[in-house]
Each structure stands twice: as C-alpha cells, then as structure tokens.
Design an enzyme around this catalytic site. Structure first.
Site, PDB file in Angstrom:
ATOM      1  N   HIS A 137       0.883  -1.173   0.000  1.00 26.82           N
ATOM      2  CA  HIS A 137       0.000   0.000   0.000  1.00 26.82           C
ATOM      3  C   HIS A 137       0.919   1.221   0.000  1.00 26.82           C
ATOM      4  O   HIS A 137       1.986   1.194   0.628  1.00 26.82           O
ATOM      5  CB  HIS A 137      -0.829   0.113   1.278  1.00 26.82           C
ATOM      6  CG  HIS A 137      -1.774  -1.007   1.548  1.00 26.82           C
ATOM      7  ND1 HIS A 137      -1.390  -2.157   2.174  1.00 26.82           N
ATOM      8  CD2 HIS A 137      -3.099  -1.132   1.309  1.00 26.82           C
ATOM      9  CE1 HIS A 137      -2.435  -2.960   2.312  1.00 26.82           C
ATOM     10  NE2 HIS A 137      -3.491  -2.356   1.787  1.00 26.82           N
ATOM     11  N   ASP A 181       2.256   2.036   3.371  1.00 28.07           N
ATOM     12  CA  ASP A 181       3.175   1.076   4.013  1.00 28.07           C
ATOM     13  C   ASP A 181       4.613   1.517   3.800  1.00 28.07           C
ATOM     14  O   ASP A 181       5.446   1.377   4.700  1.00 28.07           O
ATOM     15  CB  ASP A 181       3.100  -0.330   3.379  1.00 28.07           C
ATOM     16  CG  ASP A 181       1.727  -0.949   3.385  1.00 28.07           C
ATOM     17  OD1 ASP A 181       0.927  -0.606   4.254  1.00 28.07           O
ATOM     18  OD2 ASP A 181       1.469  -1.799   2.497  1.00 28.07           O
TER      19      ASP A 181
END
Ligand code: XLS
Ligand code: CA
Ligand code: CA
Length: 436
Positions: free
Chosen positions: A101, A104
């Site tokens: 993501h 992240d």
C-alpha cells in the site's frame, strides 16, 4: 545485503528429507511442471504491510515484535531501513514479487503534497532495489482506510471532499505503481461498506464507488498504465457489511456498472471463508466467469470468525486451489501474494522466514499434487460421466434452447420417472487423498 537479517543465509531447496527449518523441502524454483517452472506457476509475492509493518498489535494490546529496521526516531529513516530490510528478505527467501500500500512504504506527512514527496523518495529507492535484486512489483494499492478522514469510507464516503481525497491518493498510487512496473493494482474495499442502514444511502454509495473506479480506468488509459486492475472481495471487517462481499457480488457490481472489461478479482482465501465459501469455490466462480486475476494466499481459523490472515499450511487447500488455478489456465499478471502475518508470539526475525518457507512449500506441494490430478484426469472423467446426459441429443436440445416447457412435458409424460445416479462423493474424496 546482509544488514537486517544477518543470521539468515539465502534459503535453498534441500528436498523432502531435509531437517533444516530454513530450507525448502518442496519448492524448487526452477523445477519444471507441465512445461513451466514452479516459480513461473506460483509467482510468489510478499506483502509489505503485515510482514514489515505488522508488529503484532491486537485489540487487547500493542505490538510485541521489535524489528531492527524500526529503530530510528525519524519516520523517513525507518521507511528507508524497512525498504532495505524488505529487499534483503525478498532476496534471501527467493521470491520474485512484492506488494504494498502507498502508506506502508512511506509515512503520511501533514499535507498531501508533502506525503507525495515522501512517497516519491522511497519509490526512487525501491526502483533501484528492484533493479539490483530482480524482484518485481506484483501489485500496488492505496491505503484509504486507516486515516481518520476515511472513517466512513473513501469512494463511498458521504462527503465529496473525502471522495476527492481518496481519488487523489489513488491517482498517485497508480502513478507510482506504474513507475515501479507493477503488474497489477488492487482495489480492496477498505471501509467501503456500512454499519447501519439508518444512516446510509446504500444505492448512492455504490454509484459513487463505481464512479471512482471509472475515473481510475480513465486515468489508467491516460497514463498508459498497463497493469491489471483487481477488486478484492471481503464480506466484513472493518465494516459490518463490506460492499464487495464475495466474488458473486463483485461480478454483479462490475456488470451493473459496466466495469467488467477492466477488472478481475484478487481472491483472498481467508475472505472467502469469512463469506461462508471455500477458497476453491471463490476461485472456481472466477474461472467460470473469466475474472480470476490474482490470489492473496493465506488461511483463517476454523474456530474464529475474523480475518486471522494465517500462513497457508493446509495441503488440501493448496492442492484444490492449484487444481482450479491450473485448470483455469494459470496466472498471467497475478500470482500468490502472501497476505499473512506471523502470530503475536512469533517475535523473532527467523519466524518470518519459517512462516514464508512453510507457505511456499505448501503451495509447491499443492502445485505438484494438482499437476498429478490433472494428468490422471480421474476427476475430470468423473464429472464428464456425471453430466453425460447433457451430451446426448436430448440434453443438447435443452442446452441450445431448442425445446421449451411444452416439449419437456411431452418428453416426461412419454418417458416417465428419470433414472437417478450416485454422486460418488466419498469415493472421490478417497481418490483425492491418494494425491495428497
Ligand atoms: C484486508 C485486505 C488488504 C488488501 C489490500 O483485509 O486483505 O490487505 O489485500 O488492501
Ligand atoms: Ca488481502
Ligand atoms: Ca485479510
């Protein structure tokens, strides 16, 4: 690269008799099965969020896991260290893909512009690390569910300002996924769902979600991003009712909103079971409807009703999954992404390796078993035999819609009671055991 996992050497294949917990017993990357190597069939990917950002927190307590790449007080330094640790991990494990993501890999800053700058910095480093290691991006995605602004969803939020924020974030995440040569891009519903219909205009929210996805399709064409779009079904968690609840529901949504040409599905094993389906059921549904894209490989717990994201170790499950995937023609852009987390008590870096090695071996066994099942054709023959009536002149007429109720009534009146046959389930289950 030997900085973050200094005790671990590159993981090798040592064969089924090896007693080394840091070796593969079944996964031999270059071993050919049905014309392709294991690595080409399985296309393993490691997920960034659980593996590198997950620290074992649960609703009852904070994280228990201490990682050396988290040591700095500077969030960007942590992001850089984590990225290096991740590529060291991918390389030592010998996987060809990773997934992330946006949030992240780079922490959010005070403004979107600042956040995007941070992302660009990390993406530049990731591009170099990909080049040096040969590890590629299976798919990228957006985290439009953790931040407070998304408490009532992203694309389905009652506020158009939040919708716009989500769109901006997806735009950027698509750009960086393209920059990293991502083979796909996932839309998981995050908080796209509802808690109560007393405050929710469900029809309008779904229209908005479709509008967001159409914008993504338009932008994909505009920037010439060639990766495959996937929707990932999940029935509940975090909301009581997630809009993309299962494969059938996603298929209906894509059809209704004319999005079928641009999306396939990313099927997660644990989401299938949360929806009350088997993993195989969801995969078969996708194969039958031409929408199988990629897989989040994990498992749930039989006794728990939530998304435990455990490592796949059940050989029945991996065998049946690979059987359906192989029968469906195998992966093209997709692969097996380990959307999995080690348990809260598995606090050592070695545990990350043990867990992934076991999961890769479980799928390698699944692949080998499935190839044997396909070669033996016993299950295919059993199904063919069971449906043989449909291959007679009479069955064909029905399938081709050459007869209607009137003709079928006349046939039944003339021929009387139909013969019934055994489903042979137990015999077939025993047959399956012979392959495991
Ligand atoms: C959460 C989902 C998520 C998606 C990517 O349950 O599995 O991790 O795979 O957003
Ligand atoms: Ca997932
Ligand atoms: Ca999950």
């Amino acid at each position: 690269m030997n900085k973050f996992f200094p005790k671990i050497k590159n993981i090798k294949f040592e064969g089924p008799d090896s007693k080394n917990p840091l070796a593969f017993k079944h996964y031999k990357a270059n071993q050919k099965i049905m014309g392709k190597t294991m690595a080409e069939h399985l296309r393993f990917g490691v997920c960034y969020w659980h593996t590198f950002k997950g620290l074992g927190s649960d609703p009852f307590g904070p994280g228990t896991i201490i990682r050396n790449y988290n040591a700095s007080n500077d969030p960007m330094q942590v992001a850089e260290d984590t990225l290096h640790a991740a590529f060291e991990f991918f390389t030592k494990l010998g996987v060809n893909f990773w997934c992330f993501h946006d949030r992240d890999i780079a922490p959010e800053a005070d403004t979107l512009a600042e956040t995007n700058k941070r992302l660009d910095k990390i993406v530049k480093m990731a591009k170099q690390l990909q080049k040096d290691s040969g590890v590629n991006l299976l798919w990228g995605t957006t985290n439009a569910f953790s931040h407070r602004r998304f408490l009532a969803g992203a694309g389905t939020n009652p506020s158009p300002q939040v919708f716009a924020y989500a769109a901006s974030q997806i735009k950027k995440a698509m750009e960086v996924t393209k920059e990293l040569g991502g083979q796909g891009y996932v839309f998981w519903g995050g908080r796209e769902g509802y808690e109560t219909l007393l405050n929710t205009d469900m029809g309008r929210e779904l229209d908005h979600l479709a509008a967001l996805l159409h914008m993504a399709v338009d932008y994909k064409k505009k920037i010439r991003f060639k990766g495959q779009f996937y929707i990932e079904p999940k029935p509940k968690e975090p909301t009581k009712h997630q809009y993309d609840s299962d494969a059938g529901n996603c298929f209906a949504f894509l059809q209704k909103y004319d999005l079928l040409d641009d999306f396939k599905l990313n099927i997660e094993a644990n989401h299938a079971t949360l929806a009350g389906h088997s993993f195989q059921h969801e995969l078969q549904f996708c194969v039958d409807n031409g929408i199988l894209g990629s897989v989040d490989a994990n498992r749930g717990d039989l006794f728990l009703g939530w998304d435990t994201d455990q490592f796949p170790t059940d050989i029945y499950d991996t065998t049946l999954a690979m059987y359906i995937i192989l029968k469906g023609g195998g992966f093209t852009t997709g692969g097996l992404n380990f959307d999995v987390k080690v348990r809260r008590q598995s606090i050592d870096p070695e545990d990350l390796f043990y867990a992934h090695i076991g999961a890769m071996d479980a799928f390698a066994r699944g692949l080998k078993n499935a190839a044997k099942m396909l070669k033996g054709k016993k299950f295919e023959r059993a199904i063919q035999k069971r449906y043989a009536g449909w291959d007679t002149a009479f069955g064909r007429k029905i399938e081709r819609k050459q007869v209607g109720f009137k003709e079928l009534e006349a046939y039944t009146l003339k021929n009387g009671e139909p013969e019934v046959q055994s489903g042979r389930q137990e015999m077939l289950e025993n047959l399956l055991n012979g392959y495991i």
